[in-house]
Design a protein around this motif. Structure first.
Motif, PDB file in Angstrom:
ATOM      1  N   VAL A 137      49.643 -20.333 -16.456  1.00 32.30           N
ATOM      2  CA  VAL A 137      48.983 -19.850 -15.234  1.00 32.30           C
ATOM      3  C   VAL A 137      49.533 -18.503 -14.791  1.00 32.30           C
ATOM      4  N   ASN A 138      50.716 -18.125 -15.285  1.00 34.13           N
ATOM      5  CA  ASN A 138      51.278 -16.821 -14.918  1.00 34.13           C
ATOM      6  C   ASN A 138      50.894 -15.718 -15.896  1.00 34.13           C
ATOM      7  N   GLU A 139      49.980 -16.026 -16.810  1.00 39.56           N
ATOM      8  CA  GLU A 139      49.454 -14.994 -17.720  1.00 39.56           C
ATOM      9  C   GLU A 139      48.490 -14.084 -16.959  1.00 39.56           C
ATOM     10  N   GLU A 140      48.413 -12.813 -17.386  1.00 41.76           N
ATOM     11  CA  GLU A 140      47.410 -11.898 -16.826  1.00 41.76           C
ATOM     12  C   GLU A 140      46.021 -12.410 -17.190  1.00 41.76           C
ATOM     13  N   ILE A 141      45.025 -12.130 -16.372  1.00 42.01           N
ATOM     14  CA  ILE A 141      43.664 -12.626 -16.639  1.00 42.01           C
ATOM     15  C   ILE A 141      43.070 -11.992 -17.892  1.00 42.01           C
ATOM     16  N   ASP A 142      43.763 -11.010 -18.466  1.00 44.19           N
ATOM     17  CA  ASP A 142      43.300 -10.386 -19.722  1.00 44.19           C
ATOM     18  C   ASP A 142      43.202 -11.406 -20.855  1.00 44.19           C
ATOM     19  N   ASN A 172      38.885  -4.795  -7.550  1.00 40.94           N
ATOM     20  CA  ASN A 172      38.193  -5.160  -6.322  1.00 40.94           C
ATOM     21  C   ASN A 172      38.673  -6.457  -5.686  1.00 40.94           C
ATOM     22  N   SER A 173      39.775  -6.985  -6.192  1.00 44.02           N
ATOM     23  CA  SER A 173      40.309  -8.208  -5.582  1.00 44.02           C
ATOM     24  C   SER A 173      41.809  -8.280  -5.816  1.00 44.02           C
ATOM     25  N   GLY A 174      42.417  -9.280  -5.241  1.00 46.18           N
ATOM     26  CA  GLY A 174      43.859  -9.452  -5.437  1.00 46.18           C
ATOM     27  C   GLY A 174      44.180 -10.299  -6.660  1.00 46.18           C
ATOM     28  N   ILE A 175      43.176 -10.602  -7.442  1.00 45.79           N
ATOM     29  CA  ILE A 175      43.371 -11.469  -8.613  1.00 45.79           C
ATOM     30  C   ILE A 175      43.991 -10.690  -9.757  1.00 45.79           C
ATOM     31  N   ARG A 176      45.102 -11.179 -10.245  1.00 46.20           N
ATOM     32  CA  ARG A 176      45.786 -10.570 -11.385  1.00 46.20           C
ATOM     33  C   ARG A 176      46.098 -11.618 -12.469  1.00 46.20           C
ATOM     34  N   LEU A 177      46.459 -12.814 -12.018  1.00 43.67           N
ATOM     35  CA  LEU A 177      46.916 -13.854 -12.929  1.00 43.67           C
ATOM     36  C   LEU A 177      45.899 -14.999 -13.010  1.00 43.67           C
ATOM     37  N   VAL A 178      46.022 -15.782 -14.078  1.00 39.57           N
ATOM     38  CA  VAL A 178      45.169 -16.967 -14.212  1.00 39.57           C
ATOM     39  C   VAL A 178      45.346 -17.868 -12.997  1.00 39.57           C
ATOM     40  N   ARG A 179      46.569 -17.959 -12.512  1.00 37.76           N
ATOM     41  CA  ARG A 179      46.870 -18.776 -11.330  1.00 37.76           C
ATOM     42  C   ARG A 179      46.015 -18.351 -10.131  1.00 37.76           C
ATOM     43  N   ASP A 180      45.822 -17.039  -9.960  1.00 34.93           N
ATOM     44  CA  ASP A 180      45.057 -16.535  -8.806  1.00 34.93           C
ATOM     45  C   ASP A 180      43.623 -17.061  -8.818  1.00 34.93           C
ATOM     46  N   ILE A 181      43.054 -17.176 -10.014  1.00 35.98           N
ATOM     47  CA  ILE A 181      41.677 -17.692 -10.119  1.00 35.98           C
ATOM     48  C   ILE A 181      41.641 -19.176  -9.766  1.00 35.98           C
ATOM     49  N   LEU A 182      42.620 -19.919 -10.279  1.00 32.64           N
ATOM     50  CA  LEU A 182      42.643 -21.361 -10.031  1.00 32.64           C
ATOM     51  C   LEU A 182      42.899 -21.681  -8.561  1.00 32.64           C
ATOM     52  N   HIS A 183      43.603 -20.787  -7.872  1.00 30.17           N
ATOM     53  CA  HIS A 183      43.920 -21.011  -6.447  1.00 30.17           C
ATOM     54  C   HIS A 183      42.918 -20.332  -5.519  1.00 30.17           C
ATOM     55  N   ASP A 184      41.877 -19.727  -6.078  1.00 26.92           N
ATOM     56  CA  ASP A 184      40.876 -19.026  -5.271  1.00 26.92           C
ATOM     57  C   ASP A 184      39.867 -20.042  -4.722  1.00 26.92           C
ATOM     58  N   ILE A 185      40.233 -20.676  -3.587  1.00 23.50           N
ATOM     59  CA  ILE A 185      39.393 -21.739  -3.020  1.00 23.50           C
ATOM     60  C   ILE A 185      38.011 -21.185  -2.639  1.00 23.50           C
ATOM     61  N   GLY A 186      36.981 -21.852  -3.137  1.00 25.80           N
ATOM     62  CA  GLY A 186      35.614 -21.428  -2.840  1.00 25.80           C
ATOM     63  C   GLY A 186      35.223 -20.129  -3.535  1.00 25.80           C
ATOM     64  N   HIS A 187      36.033 -19.660  -4.461  1.00 27.70           N
ATOM     65  CA  HIS A 187      35.783 -18.417  -5.226  1.00 27.70           C
ATOM     66  C   HIS A 187      35.624 -17.198  -4.304  1.00 27.70           C
ATOM     67  N   LYS A 188      36.308 -17.208  -3.149  1.00 25.65           N
ATOM     68  CA  LYS A 188      36.115 -16.114  -2.182  1.00 25.65           C
ATOM     69  C   LYS A 188      36.506 -14.760  -2.755  1.00 25.65           C
ATOM     70  N   GLU A 189      37.650 -14.713  -3.446  1.00 24.36           N
ATOM     71  CA  GLU A 189      38.115 -13.438  -4.027  1.00 24.36           C
ATOM     72  C   GLU A 189      37.149 -12.968  -5.108  1.00 24.36           C
ATOM     73  N   LEU A 190      36.756 -13.868  -5.982  1.00 26.74           N
ATOM     74  CA  LEU A 190      35.852 -13.487  -7.081  1.00 26.74           C
ATOM     75  C   LEU A 190      34.508 -13.001  -6.542  1.00 26.74           C
ATOM     76  N   LEU A 191      34.023 -13.664  -5.497  1.00 28.47           N
ATOM     77  CA  LEU A 191      32.716 -13.284  -4.944  1.00 28.47           C
ATOM     78  C   LEU A 191      32.758 -11.935  -4.236  1.00 28.47           C
ATOM     79  N   SER A 192      33.963 -11.440  -3.957  1.00 26.74           N
ATOM     80  CA  SER A 192      34.070 -10.117  -3.325  1.00 26.74           C
ATOM     81  C   SER A 192      33.969  -8.989  -4.348  1.00 26.74           C
TER      82      SER A 192
END
Length: 563
Positions: A502-507, A522-542
């Motif tokens: 989960v601490n791997e880069e999303i690359d 365009n978001s604070g997402i950097r790691l796989v963990r950030d995606i898994l903890h993105d409740i409701g996909h709010k960061e991704l949807l931004s």
């Protein structure tokens, strides 16, 4: 888009109505479904994406619609089980919390099964559904301290009693528990505890069925495959008579009619694409999506289709690359075996070269796609071939005796790898018609023979397990059980596979470079963990050009990466 779910590869994410409409019948479907719905413990094996979940859901649907004579069905997906792996490293009773998580997941499945077989009454078991969901949430977030306050202590006996109670309510004589993505987590401790549970829950009335990967599943010494459970192979063999029918039927059910009919006009290209998928529907869907796009004009859909040799060979290359990436990802998921994974690259290249040489002077109708390795295989080679099977680089076909020359283990090699490396037909300028004929007419008795010590020389350096390094001095620890570093004496912290992943880069996710750059910009997402903890996909949807469909898909890719 007419239906945004057309290219969802994993069956568990497809809507039930679409699932029935899009599913192609497995060539051995009747036999497999029968084994999954009747008595007895079974292990459904096959590489990633070969259709294990589809078969399990079909078995579940069949049981759900059956009358009182059928078994009570429970379907559980253990995809997220690796989230519990850090507990083994931080708590002395990690096995206890993993078992509680397993029981609670099955309780969720009981409540769903009760509804799906047609009961609308309120069901009261020793664990209420809301309570089960609450504790599952805490355990998957690592909130063990909060879970401890709930005084939970479920056992196999509690679960068995509740299953018997539900069977009496529904007047079902038996129960089938379908445990999907079971033992997929790359944690030996979890696999050990899972199979202990699997063995204990098995009874005359309760039949567990588990979907597992070949090659990477560790069975405890108390569990004997064949005795405690029968293995069922879910992989569709490209040498089977119904292979092309199976793959094209899936396409005909998934694709718009206009697109499918255009693909069928290029018979040789379609044949190469289906064989390059190597019996794995998920790979075929990944390839086919690149050959058309659609646009909506005045509420009508228009399809732009481009299906030609250049694009197809590019997709075959990409498919080969993706399969190799699944294989090399084992360096992260099984870091102890990193030396085996690296050696496996050389072994695979040798196998490709052997097949290429064998095929060089063979007529188009007698090309080989298999390797025959003389018994006994070394333990190191067996381990590497097991990893090949997990990734879909090879599939074990069985044994063949050649009299005085000995007995050989036959492995079919990934066809995208053979095509991409010109191992079937030597020239890059080969006609696609010839490649299609070679794939369609290949002779099952044509194979290259070799010995174990050619693939891994006996006089070479022995393969060693790689132990995690000391967090203080970086020296490799002496063994996995060591508590203190033999070099500097510092206490050794147990490494967590889940935390590493989960601490791997999303690359590391199978997304385009442009998409990854857009997410990071365009978001604070950097790691796989950030995606898994993105409740409701709010960061991704931004992120521009990421709507609900893509946000969900990216989340599933992150989930798939850790499973």
């Amino acid at each position: 888009m007419e239906n945004s779910g057309v290219f969802i590869e994993q069956a568990e994410y497809i809507q039930p109505a679409d699932f029935i409409e899009w599913s192609s019948d497995h060539p051995n479907e009747d036999i497999i479904i029968k084994k999954l719905t009747q008595s007895g413990a079974k292990l459904l094996t096959g590489p990633r994406g070969c259709g294990k979940t589809t078969l399990m859901l079909k078995a579940y649907n069949k049981l759900s619609k059956k009358g009182v004579s059928g078994a009570f069905p429970i379907y559980v997906n253990f995809k997220s089980s690796l989230k519990l792996e850090p507990v083994y490293k931080s708590k002395a009773n990690g096995g206890f919390w993993f078992s509680q998580w397993m029981y609670l997941k099955i309780y969720e499945g009981i409540y769903n099964g009760f509804t799906d077989v047609g009961f609308s009454d309120e069901l009261h078991l020793s664990v209420e559904l809301d309570f089960a969901k609450k504790i599952l949430g805490l355990l998957e977030l690592g909130e063990i301290a909060k879970a401890e306050k709930e005084s939970i202590e479920l056992t196999t006996y509690n679960l068995e009693d509740d299953i018997n109670y539900v069977m009496s309510l529904t007047e079902k004589p038996r129960c089938v528990i379908l445990l999907d993505d079971a033992a997929h987590a790359f944690s030996p401790e979890q696999q050990h505890d899972f199979f202990e549970f699997f063995r204990k829950i098995k009874s005359r009335k309760i039949s567990p069925k588990a979907a597992i990967y070949p090659g990477v599943t560790n069975f405890p010494s108390t569990f004997n495959v064949g005795h405690d459970a029968e293995e069922i192979n879910a992989w569709v063999n490209p040498e089977g008579e119904n292979y092309m029918w199976f793959m094209t039927t899936m396409l005909s059910r998934r694709l718009p009619q206009e697109v499918y009919e255009t693909l069928t006009k290029e018979e040789s290209l379609l044949t190469i694409m289906c064989y390059a998928a190597f019996g794995i529907p998920r790979i075929l869907l990944n390839m086919v999506r690149s050959f058309y796009f659609e646009e909506e004009i005045n509420n009508l859909y228009r399809y732009n289709i481009s299906f030609n040799r250049t694009k197809l060979l590019a997709q075959v290359k990409q498919s080969n690359k993706s399969t190799l990436a699944v294989y090399t990802s084992l360096e992260k998921k099984l870091p102890t075996y990193i030396n085996y994974v690296e050696e496996g690259n050389d072994v695979f290249n040798k196998i490709i070269d052997l097949i290429k040489v064998y095929n060089k002077d063979k007529v188009v109708e007698r090309k080989s796609i298999s390797i025959a390795i003389k018994k006994e295989l070394s333990s190191d080679l067996k381990k590497i071939l097991g990893f090949f099977q997990y990734a879909g680089l090879a599939s074990h076909k069985g044994q063949i005796s050649r009299g005085e020359k000995g007995v050989f283990e036959i492995y079919i090699i990934n066809l995208a790898a053979l095509i991409d490396n010109n191992a079937i037909l030597a020239s890059k300028a080969t006609k696609t018609d010839d490649i299609a004929i070679a794939l369609r007419n290949r002779n099952a008795h044509e194979f290259t023979r070799t010995k174990s010590d050619y693939l891994i020389p006996e006089n070479g350096p022995a393969l060693k397990l790689k132990m995690p390094a000391c967090q203080n001095c970086g020296k490799e620890r002496s063994n996995d059980e060591a508590r203190f570093c033999s070099n500097c004496g510092s206490p050794l912290k147990a490494a967590s596979i889940y935390e590493e992943l989960v601490n791997e880069e999303i690359d590391v996710l199978p997304l385009t470079t442009i998409r990854i750059k857009a997410i990071k910009s365009n978001s604070g997402i950097r790691l796989v963990r950030d995606i898994l903890h993105d409740i409701g996909h709010k960061e991704l949807l931004s992120v521009p050009q990421i709507a609900t469909h893509w946000a969900t898909k990216i989340y599933h890719l992150a989930e798939e990466y850790i499973s």
